[in-house]
Design an enzyme around this catalytic site. Structure first.
Site, PDB file in Angstrom:
ATOM      1  N   LYS A 299     -13.573  -6.193  -6.251  1.00 43.03           N
ATOM      2  CA  LYS A 299     -14.811  -5.401  -6.155  1.00 43.03           C
ATOM      3  C   LYS A 299     -14.567  -4.065  -5.449  1.00 43.03           C
ATOM      4  CE  LYS A 299     -17.986  -9.307  -6.343  1.00 43.03           C
ATOM      5  NZ  LYS A 299     -19.105 -10.020  -5.687  1.00 43.03           N
ATOM      6  N   GLY A 300     -13.671  -4.052  -4.456  1.00 39.27           N
ATOM      7  CA  GLY A 300     -13.418  -2.823  -3.689  1.00 39.27           C
ATOM      8  C   GLY A 300     -13.907  -2.994  -2.263  1.00 39.27           C
ATOM      9  N   ALA A 301     -13.037  -2.684  -1.316  1.00 34.41           N
ATOM     10  CA  ALA A 301     -13.333  -2.978   0.087  1.00 34.41           C
ATOM     11  C   ALA A 301     -13.739  -1.740   0.882  1.00 34.41           C
ATOM     12  CB  ALA A 301     -12.105  -3.612   0.735  1.00 34.41           C
TER      13      ALA A 301
ATOM     14  N   ASP B 179      -1.492  -2.269  -4.040  1.00 38.65           N
ATOM     15  CA  ASP B 179      -2.888  -2.378  -3.617  1.00 38.65           C
ATOM     16  C   ASP B 179      -3.592  -1.050  -3.876  1.00 38.65           C
ATOM     17  OD1 ASP B 179      -2.789  -4.974  -2.675  1.00 38.65           O
ATOM     18  OD2 ASP B 179      -2.478  -4.411  -0.585  1.00 38.65           O
TER      19      ASP B 179
ATOM     20  N   LYS C 187       0.862  -1.192   0.000  1.00 34.53           N
ATOM     21  CA  LYS C 187       0.000   0.000   0.000  1.00 34.53           C
ATOM     22  C   LYS C 187       0.892   1.233   0.000  1.00 34.53           C
ATOM     23  CE  LYS C 187      -4.085  -1.893   2.137  1.00 34.53           C
ATOM     24  NZ  LYS C 187      -3.604  -3.267   1.866  1.00 34.53           N
TER      25      LYS C 187
ATOM     26  N   ARG D  74     -12.222  -5.153   8.261  1.00 32.78           N
ATOM     27  CA  ARG D  74     -12.778  -5.066   6.897  1.00 32.78           C
ATOM     28  C   ARG D  74     -13.278  -6.425   6.434  1.00 32.78           C
ATOM     29  NH1 ARG D  74      -8.614  -1.505   5.590  1.00 32.78           N
ATOM     30  NH2 ARG D  74      -7.464  -3.075   4.444  1.00 32.78           N
ATOM     31  N   ARG D  75     -12.530  -7.494   6.776  1.00 37.05           N
ATOM     32  CA  ARG D  75     -12.960  -8.844   6.370  1.00 37.05           C
ATOM     33  C   ARG D  75     -14.267  -9.221   7.067  1.00 37.05           C
ATOM     34  NH1 ARG D  75      -9.183  -7.614   3.538  1.00 37.05           N
ATOM     35  NH2 ARG D  75     -11.015  -6.921   2.440  1.00 37.05           N
TER      36      ARG D  75
ATOM     37  N   GLU E 132     -17.159  -7.471   5.418  1.00 38.03           N
ATOM     38  CA  GLU E 132     -17.569  -8.046   4.135  1.00 38.03           C
ATOM     39  C   GLU E 132     -18.570  -9.164   4.339  1.00 38.03           C
ATOM     40  OE1 GLU E 132     -13.490  -7.380   1.897  1.00 38.03           O
ATOM     41  OE2 GLU E 132     -13.911  -9.410   2.525  1.00 38.03           O
TER      42      GLU E 132
ATOM     43  N   ARG F 141      -4.872  -6.294 -11.141  1.00 35.42           N
ATOM     44  CA  ARG F 141      -5.732  -7.162 -10.317  1.00 35.42           C
ATOM     45  C   ARG F 141      -7.107  -6.492 -10.294  1.00 35.42           C
ATOM     46  NH1 ARG F 141      -4.345  -6.611  -4.398  1.00 35.42           N
ATOM     47  NH2 ARG F 141      -2.750  -8.186  -4.701  1.00 35.42           N
TER      48      ARG F 141
HETATM   49  P1  FDA Z   1     -18.483 -10.670  -2.324  1.00 35.01           P
HETATM   50  O1  FDA Z   1     -18.176  -9.695  -1.226  1.00 35.01           O
HETATM   51  O2  FDA Z   1     -19.709 -10.456  -3.127  1.00 35.01           O
HETATM   52  O3  FDA Z   1     -18.493 -12.118  -1.717  1.00 35.01           O
HETATM   53  C1  FDA Z   1     -18.842 -13.252  -2.482  1.00 35.01           C
HETATM   54  C2  FDA Z   1     -18.790 -14.461  -1.583  1.00 35.01           C
HETATM   55  O4  FDA Z   1     -17.445 -14.679  -1.187  1.00 35.01           O
HETATM   56  C3  FDA Z   1     -19.544 -14.318  -0.284  1.00 35.01           C
HETATM   57  O5  FDA Z   1     -20.885 -14.671  -0.429  1.00 35.01           O
HETATM   58  C4  FDA Z   1     -18.790 -15.277   0.608  1.00 35.01           C
HETATM   59  O6  FDA Z   1     -19.165 -16.604   0.338  1.00 35.01           O
HETATM   60  C5  FDA Z   1     -17.381 -15.126   0.144  1.00 35.01           C
HETATM   61  N1  FDA Z   1     -16.659 -14.089   0.916  1.00 35.01           N
HETATM   62  C6  FDA Z   1     -16.330 -12.851   0.546  1.00 35.01           C
HETATM   63  N2  FDA Z   1     -15.630 -12.206   1.493  1.00 35.01           N
HETATM   64  C7  FDA Z   1     -15.534 -13.075   2.494  1.00 35.01           C
HETATM   65  C8  FDA Z   1     -14.925 -13.029   3.766  1.00 35.01           C
HETATM   66  N3  FDA Z   1     -14.279 -11.953   4.217  1.00 35.01           N
HETATM   67  N4  FDA Z   1     -15.015 -14.141   4.539  1.00 35.01           N
HETATM   68  C9  FDA Z   1     -15.654 -15.249   4.115  1.00 35.01           C
HETATM   69  N5  FDA Z   1     -16.241 -15.357   2.921  1.00 35.01           N
HETATM   70  C10 FDA Z   1     -16.186 -14.301   2.128  1.00 35.01           C
HETATM   71  N6  FDA Z   1      -9.969  -4.468  -2.133  1.00 35.01           N
HETATM   72  C11 FDA Z   1      -9.525  -3.200  -2.359  1.00 35.01           C
HETATM   73  O7  FDA Z   1     -10.293  -2.245  -2.211  1.00 35.01           O
HETATM   74  N7  FDA Z   1      -8.231  -2.998  -2.749  1.00 35.01           N
HETATM   75  C12 FDA Z   1      -7.360  -4.013  -2.960  1.00 35.01           C
HETATM   76  O8  FDA Z   1      -6.196  -3.781  -3.321  1.00 35.01           O
HETATM   77  C13 FDA Z   1      -7.836  -5.345  -2.736  1.00 35.01           C
HETATM   78  N8  FDA Z   1      -7.012  -6.422  -2.931  1.00 35.01           N
HETATM   79  C14 FDA Z   1      -7.552  -7.695  -2.864  1.00 35.01           C
HETATM   80  C15 FDA Z   1      -6.765  -8.796  -3.199  1.00 35.01           C
HETATM   81  C16 FDA Z   1      -7.312 -10.051  -3.233  1.00 35.01           C
HETATM   82  C17 FDA Z   1      -6.464 -11.223  -3.629  1.00 35.01           C
HETATM   83  C18 FDA Z   1      -8.691 -10.231  -2.898  1.00 35.01           C
HETATM   84  C19 FDA Z   1      -9.341 -11.581  -2.977  1.00 35.01           C
HETATM   85  C20 FDA Z   1      -9.452  -9.164  -2.536  1.00 35.01           C
HETATM   86  C21 FDA Z   1      -8.902  -7.886  -2.494  1.00 35.01           C
HETATM   87  N9  FDA Z   1      -9.659  -6.797  -2.109  1.00 35.01           N
HETATM   88  C22 FDA Z   1      -9.164  -5.526  -2.314  1.00 35.01           C
HETATM   89  C23 FDA Z   1     -10.968  -6.987  -1.422  1.00 35.01           C
HETATM   90  C24 FDA Z   1     -12.117  -6.976  -2.407  1.00 35.01           C
HETATM   91  O9  FDA Z   1     -12.282  -5.690  -2.926  1.00 35.01           O
HETATM   92  C25 FDA Z   1     -13.420  -7.433  -1.740  1.00 35.01           C
HETATM   93  O10 FDA Z   1     -13.710  -6.568  -0.675  1.00 35.01           O
HETATM   94  C26 FDA Z   1     -13.392  -8.860  -1.228  1.00 35.01           C
HETATM   95  O11 FDA Z   1     -12.656  -9.689  -2.063  1.00 35.01           O
HETATM   96  C27 FDA Z   1     -14.831  -9.438  -1.148  1.00 35.01           C
HETATM   97  O12 FDA Z   1     -15.425  -9.422  -2.406  1.00 35.01           O
HETATM   98  P2  FDA Z   1     -15.740 -10.735  -3.282  1.00 35.01           P
HETATM   99  O13 FDA Z   1     -15.296 -10.437  -4.670  1.00 35.01           O
HETATM  100  O14 FDA Z   1     -15.180 -11.931  -2.695  1.00 35.01           O
HETATM  101  O15 FDA Z   1     -17.310 -10.761  -3.376  1.00 35.01           O
END
Ligand code: FDA
Length: 310
Positions: free
Chosen positions: A185-187, A130, A96, A286-287, A290, A182
């Site tokens: 979706k965005g956290a 990131d 970061k 944050r996790r 989510e 990469r």
């Molecule tokens: P979504 O949130 O819709 O979740 C889909 C499904 O995945 C859920 O129904 C559940 O089953 C599972 N799931 C998701 N999150 C979970 C959790 N915490 N615990 C358990 N199950 C879960 N963001 C950002 O803003 N900047 C960045 O640089 C990054 N970098 C990054 C790297 C990598 C390798 C990943 C996987 C993610 C990121 N993120 C990120 C975070 C990303 O933006 C997002 O917030 C999370 O990945 C959750 O989104 P999903 O795409 O999984 O979908």
């Protein structure tokens, strides 16, 4: 509401200071964070590598407030790259820019990230920048394009977030320059002026960005645990004749381990993002935000482990 509360709590330093040395809280964190040291993080990577999964190591820590902290982060990343190389791990690093001083001293941030990239180049590995909240998007992409990418095109890449309305334009920008992206979706909680408030629009935008990157981008990282999107990715790859070597899936440490292993068994590439370090509290919150069900899930596991005496 619960998500907003968790994200609010993620910024509360006093709470972190309180939980930092609490054994129970550390147990909570260990589901998503690979310990506090380079050694524990590398052990976690070695375990993943045995399963055919590569990794991206992230030293936890966000916006630093002074030059000393930024230099210390830079120093630890160099040590981390040395250790990855020494142990012959299949791993790169994620960084970061605010942890290297982006908010306080641009020149220092550049000095630090250049040192990290020079070391990464020496070891022929890769550094992912990131992406943080939307106020950093343009700054980060400009910094990447003007100061880093010309000199390190093989060794540095960025992150785009499908929650943002601008992202398909940024995808085209990256494709024109053939830089590595990469897509996630965005956290971060973002205002509706810049981000889609509705999850279904974020998901639809993800699929559009993903397909463009898979077809015309350079080795994209598809970061998601969303099973519908993952199924769409594998369907799209097969339909378009895009081989497994042209992209990789990416997931977070401790999240959907079943899916991680399943995709590897099916012959796809999987990289797991492995966070570690003492600053694990905002990341953990944050996790949990989510997926609030994680609060119950982790509590259940911690109680189980305590009852079994582990
Ligand atoms: P979504 O949130 O819709 O979740 C889909 C499904 O995945 C859920 O129904 C559940 O089953 C599972 N799931 C998701 N999150 C979970 C959790 N915490 N615990 C358990 N199950 C879960 N963001 C950002 O803003 N900047 C960045 O640089 C990054 N970098 C990054 C790297 C990598 C390798 C990943 C996987 C993610 C990121 N993120 C990120 C975070 C990303 O933006 C997002 O917030 C999370 O990945 C959750 O989104 P999903 O795409 O999984 O979908």
């Amino acid at each position: 509401m619960f998500r907003k509360s968790l994200l609010y709590l993620s910024h509360q330093k006093q709470i972190f200071n309180f939980v930092r040395h609490n054994g129970l809280a550390k147990k909570f964190a260990s589901r998503f964070v690979a310990g506090e040291t380079i050694a524990t993080a590398c052990d976690a990577v070695a375990d993943l590598n045995k399963k055919g999964i590569t990794a991206s190591l992230d030293l936890l820590g966000e916006a630093v407030t002074n030059d000393v902290e930024a230099r210390e982060t830079g120093r630890q990343y160099l040590e981390l790259l040395d250790e990855i190389h020494r142990r012959k791990l299949d791993a790169n690093v994620s960084v970061k820019l605010t942890a290297l001083g982006q908010d306080i001293n641009d020149a220092l941030c550049e000095e630090m990230i250049r040192a990290i990239l020079t070391r990464a180049k020496q070891y022929a590995t890769f550094v992912r920048l990131d992406m943080e909240s939307s106020e950093y998007t343009q700054r980060t992409l400009d910094f990447f394009e003007q100061r880093l990418y010309p000199e390190f095109p093989e060794y540095v890449g960025v992150v785009l977030q499908s929650a943002l309305r601008r992202t398909l334009d940024d995808v085209e920008w990256s494709i024109q320059r053939q830089c590595r992206v990469r897509i996630c979706k965005g956290a971060y909680l973002e205002p509706a002026t810049v981000a889609y408030p509705d999850k279904k629009d974020v998901d639809a935008n993800y699929v559009s960005a993903m397909q463009r990157l898979m077809e015309r981008g350079r080795y994209p990282g598809l970061a998601t645990h969303d099973e519908t999107i993952l199924n769409e990715a594998t369907r799209f790859a097969k339909a378009k004749g895009i081989g497994a070597e042209r992209f990789e899936f990416q997931m977070l440490y401790g999240v959907r381990r079943d899916l991680q292993e399943k995709l590897v068994r099916e012959g796809w590439r999987m990289r797991v993002y492995v966070p570690f370090g003492t600053q694990w509290y905002p990341y953990l919150m944050r996790r949990l935000a989510e997926r609030p069900a994680n609060v119950a899930f982790i509590t259940g596991n911690v109680v189980k482990e305590m009852l079994s005496g582990r």
